[in-house]
Design an enzyme around this catalytic site. Sequence first.
Site, PDB file in Angstrom:
ATOM      1  N   CYS A  45       0.818  -1.214   0.000  1.00  0.00           N
ATOM      2  CA  CYS A  45       0.000   0.000   0.000  1.00  0.00           C
ATOM      3  C   CYS A  45       0.853   1.265   0.000  1.00  0.00           C
ATOM      4  O   CYS A  45       1.998   1.255   0.458  1.00  0.00           O
ATOM      5  CB  CYS A  45      -0.883   0.038   1.235  1.00  0.00           C
ATOM      6  N   ARG A 103       5.719  -0.247  -6.078  1.00  0.00           N
ATOM      7  CA  ARG A 103       5.576  -1.063  -4.878  1.00  0.00           C
ATOM      8  C   ARG A 103       4.609  -2.219  -5.077  1.00  0.00           C
ATOM      9  O   ARG A 103       4.581  -3.145  -4.266  1.00  0.00           O
ATOM     10  CB  ARG A 103       5.069  -0.197  -3.716  1.00  0.00           C
ATOM     11  N   TRP A 141      -2.930  -2.691  -1.652  1.00  0.00           N
ATOM     12  CA  TRP A 141      -2.479  -4.051  -1.908  1.00  0.00           C
ATOM     13  C   TRP A 141      -3.285  -4.918  -0.952  1.00  0.00           C
ATOM     14  O   TRP A 141      -3.113  -4.850   0.264  1.00  0.00           O
ATOM     15  CB  TRP A 141      -0.984  -4.133  -1.623  1.00  0.00           C
ATOM     16  N   ASN A 174      -2.305   2.402   5.743  1.00  0.00           N
ATOM     17  CA  ASN A 174      -1.334   1.349   5.404  1.00  0.00           C
ATOM     18  C   ASN A 174      -1.157   0.461   6.626  1.00  0.00           C
ATOM     19  O   ASN A 174      -1.219   0.957   7.760  1.00  0.00           O
ATOM     20  CB  ASN A 174       0.035   1.955   5.066  1.00  0.00           C
ATOM     21  N   GLY A 175      -0.866  -0.807   6.409  1.00  0.00           N
ATOM     22  CA  GLY A 175      -0.645  -1.705   7.557  1.00  0.00           C
ATOM     23  C   GLY A 175      -1.897  -2.494   7.891  1.00  0.00           C
ATOM     24  O   GLY A 175      -2.821  -2.593   7.065  1.00  0.00           O
ATOM     25  N   GLU A 217      22.088  27.412 -21.402  1.00  0.00           N
ATOM     26  CA  GLU A 217      21.704  26.228 -20.639  1.00  0.00           C
ATOM     27  C   GLU A 217      22.928  25.615 -19.939  1.00  0.00           C
ATOM     28  O   GLU A 217      22.846  25.198 -18.783  1.00  0.00           O
ATOM     29  CB  GLU A 217      21.022  25.215 -21.583  1.00  0.00           C
ATOM     30  N   LYS A 271      23.246  25.169 -15.980  1.00  0.00           N
ATOM     31  CA  LYS A 271      23.526  23.873 -15.358  1.00  0.00           C
ATOM     32  C   LYS A 271      24.722  23.982 -14.415  1.00  0.00           C
ATOM     33  O   LYS A 271      24.688  23.519 -13.288  1.00  0.00           O
ATOM     34  CB  LYS A 271      23.870  22.816 -16.416  1.00  0.00           C
ATOM     35  N   GLU A 292      23.878  26.089 -11.300  1.00  0.00           N
ATOM     36  CA  GLU A 292      22.899  25.558 -10.350  1.00  0.00           C
ATOM     37  C   GLU A 292      23.396  24.326  -9.601  1.00  0.00           C
ATOM     38  O   GLU A 292      23.033  24.137  -8.450  1.00  0.00           O
ATOM     39  CB  GLU A 292      21.513  25.338 -10.978  1.00  0.00           C
ATOM     40  N   HIS A 336      31.413  42.757 -27.027  1.00  0.00           N
ATOM     41  CA  HIS A 336      30.590  43.806 -26.410  1.00  0.00           C
ATOM     42  C   HIS A 336      30.571  43.680 -24.896  1.00  0.00           C
ATOM     43  O   HIS A 336      29.633  44.178 -24.255  1.00  0.00           O
ATOM     44  CB  HIS A 336      29.171  43.751 -26.981  1.00  0.00           C
ATOM     45  N   LYS A 384      12.540  21.643  -7.499  1.00  0.00           N
ATOM     46  CA  LYS A 384      12.228  21.036  -8.790  1.00  0.00           C
ATOM     47  C   LYS A 384      11.034  21.724  -9.427  1.00  0.00           C
ATOM     48  O   LYS A 384      11.032  22.021 -10.600  1.00  0.00           O
ATOM     49  CB  LYS A 384      11.943  19.545  -8.575  1.00  0.00           C
TER      50      LYS A 384
HETATM   51  C1  G6P Z   1      12.889  25.084 -11.722  1.00  0.00           C
HETATM   52  C2  G6P Z   1      13.670  23.824 -12.048  1.00  0.00           C
HETATM   53  C3  G6P Z   1      14.197  23.899 -13.470  1.00  0.00           C
HETATM   54  C4  G6P Z   1      13.076  24.145 -14.447  1.00  0.00           C
HETATM   55  C5  G6P Z   1      12.247  25.386 -14.049  1.00  0.00           C
HETATM   56  C6  G6P Z   1      10.970  25.472 -14.854  1.00  0.00           C
HETATM   57  O1  G6P Z   1      13.747  26.163 -11.683  1.00  0.00           O
HETATM   58  O2  G6P Z   1      14.744  23.661 -11.151  1.00  0.00           O
HETATM   59  O3  G6P Z   1      14.851  22.676 -13.794  1.00  0.00           O
HETATM   60  O4  G6P Z   1      13.593  24.331 -15.716  1.00  0.00           O
HETATM   61  O5  G6P Z   1      11.853  25.301 -12.681  1.00  0.00           O
HETATM   62  O6  G6P Z   1      10.160  24.392 -14.505  1.00  0.00           O
HETATM   63  P1  G6P Z   1       9.100  23.734 -15.464  1.00  0.00           P
HETATM   64  O7  G6P Z   1       8.525  22.590 -14.668  1.00  0.00           O
HETATM   65  O8  G6P Z   1       8.067  24.799 -15.733  1.00  0.00           O
HETATM   66  O9  G6P Z   1       9.800  23.295 -16.688  1.00  0.00           O
END
Ligand code: G6P
Length: 612
Positions: A2, A27, A74, A98-99, A485, A489, A492, A508, A607
């Site tokens: 579950c 799971r 489950w 759960n459980g 990009e 990367k 970050e 420039h 995220k």
């Molecule tokens: C956050 C994440 C990035 C992502 C951005 C936009 O800053 O760390 O990885 O590109 O949000 O998020 P989205 O879900 O709209 O692509």
Amino acid sequence: MCGIVGGIAERSITNILIEGLKRLEYRGYDSAGLALINGGQVLRERRVGKVANLEEAVNESHIAGSLGIAHTRWATHGKPTENNAHPHISGDVAVVHNGIIENYQELKDDLEALGYVFTSQTDTEVVAHLVNDALKNTPSLLEAVRQVVPQLKGAYALGIVHTDHPNELITVREGSPLVIGVGIGENFISSDQLALLPITNRFIYLEEGDIARLTRTSIEVFVDGNRVERPVKELDAAVSNASKGEYKHYMLKEIYEQPEAIQQTISQALNGNALRDDFLKNAEADFSKIQQVQIIACGTSYHAGMIAKYWFEQLINVSAQVEIASEFRYRSPVIVNNTLYVCISQSGETADTLAALRDTQKRAAAKNLDIATLTICNVATSSMVRETDHSLLTLAGPEIGVASTKAFTTQLAALMLLILKIGQVKNTIAAENIETITAELWHTPKVILDTLQNNEAILRLSELFKEKQHCLFLGRGTQFPIALEGALKLKEISYIHAEGYAAGELKHGPLALVDNDMPVVILAPQDDMLDKLKSNMEEVQARGGELFVFADINSGVNEKDRQHVVKVPSISAVLAPIVYSIPVQLLSYHVAVLRGTDVDQPRNLAKSVTVE
Ligand code: G6P
């Protein structure tokens, strides 16, 4: 086994619950359900089988709410039927569990004697009735749960909500795992933090016997009625290691998943080297009307949009603009008739992009304008997908590393498919060009696989970045957004200050920064701009800069003093940005690992940015 997911937020959490359940699918389970509290009602859907069945039911019923609980079951007590699926309801109380409640039979007998009618064969249902009954003696949901818990024997975890308590979620841990995911203005629960990783990396790990009360803005934990403090911890990577398989980090795993993710994404749209007849069929009428495109996105998704702008104009002669959502939404943009507004978002929930979309729709409606909206997104159930006229999914699978990798390259693949489709509908691209590009798209996963063979070489180069404080990335044309990009990367995840520049802008400003301590990363595919780029490389070298060049094997760019070269397999100029994403991802990854940073959960970042 579950799984529990629950939460309380400002926004509707239906999709978060569904996505959470999906992340618990590994799971094993046989039915799924969720309950949302909204407008003084419990809104419940339950289905036998996959979470996808539940999702379909939820999409049909459109139930929504900002407080809710969800479950994958489950079967233990009672067959896998809809009636036995959680949440279970008694009066206005809904419960997921759960459980096992070992003494459920005797509790059931007592409850039946009191007149409670059971609609399932589960042990869980007794908990719902007991809480309902306890509420006769107290107006407090927390207190009612506290009175019920001592009556339960066994090992369990619970999530409990009530229609008259729309501002609280009660949870109990007694022998079965339960974590609280701490958000900003929203809080969640789950039996496995994996379910909540897209939303937060901050967790409270409840201890046995804990009862917690979550509101949107607070978390109180009690033991025997007394308030206790439980620390908030950043993600415990070891616990979620299982799903990383052989890889040390999610980011590396996701980098290596790109060939397959791209293949998945293009497969949905292509039949051999032709676009499938049913691909974006419902959008054809809108596409034939549109005169221009406005792309709105944030972060890495914005960089994908920047590349699409080049493609729209070069390949199908459709004017395209791209703008960061947080700027677009606040500058009172003029909404123009016959424009296609495209949101690009991995999550489909990014607050600024979503707000920009809604604002655009509102402005268009107020002026009676004819616009169309489309989302390119990795989450089928997301708000953006639901709220735009059309959507195109990137089939990258869950992306857990905060730094976006496979979501980005699949966004590029999806954007190319969209562009070909619009060009086909508007008759602004020749059929043989569509065939050539789709044939190259099919070939891209193989080229990426070959590019990944450079991993060791890139690892060796990354040693030279370890002690650096600054770095410059340069590219021209569609490699300019890749330079941005690459810089994003690196900063970050390794916390090295990095900037991306269009190589033509070097003189420039950024050239002033170049000295013998400045690594300069160059993106040099075989395209029309190669000779001009080589001149820019000379300019950097003349100022003592050290070059790190990702160059096409046929570019004629070779190793020399203070010029390191990684040879990238040949790819058509048009699709080169997809392939050149790979070396910049690997470089950032290795530099970050060498510097000992938290690769998957970089400091201060999230995220899914669902607040402004
Ligand atoms: C956050 C994440 C990035 C992502 C951005 C936009 O800053 O760390 O990885 O590109 O949000 O998020 P989205 O879900 O709209 O692509």
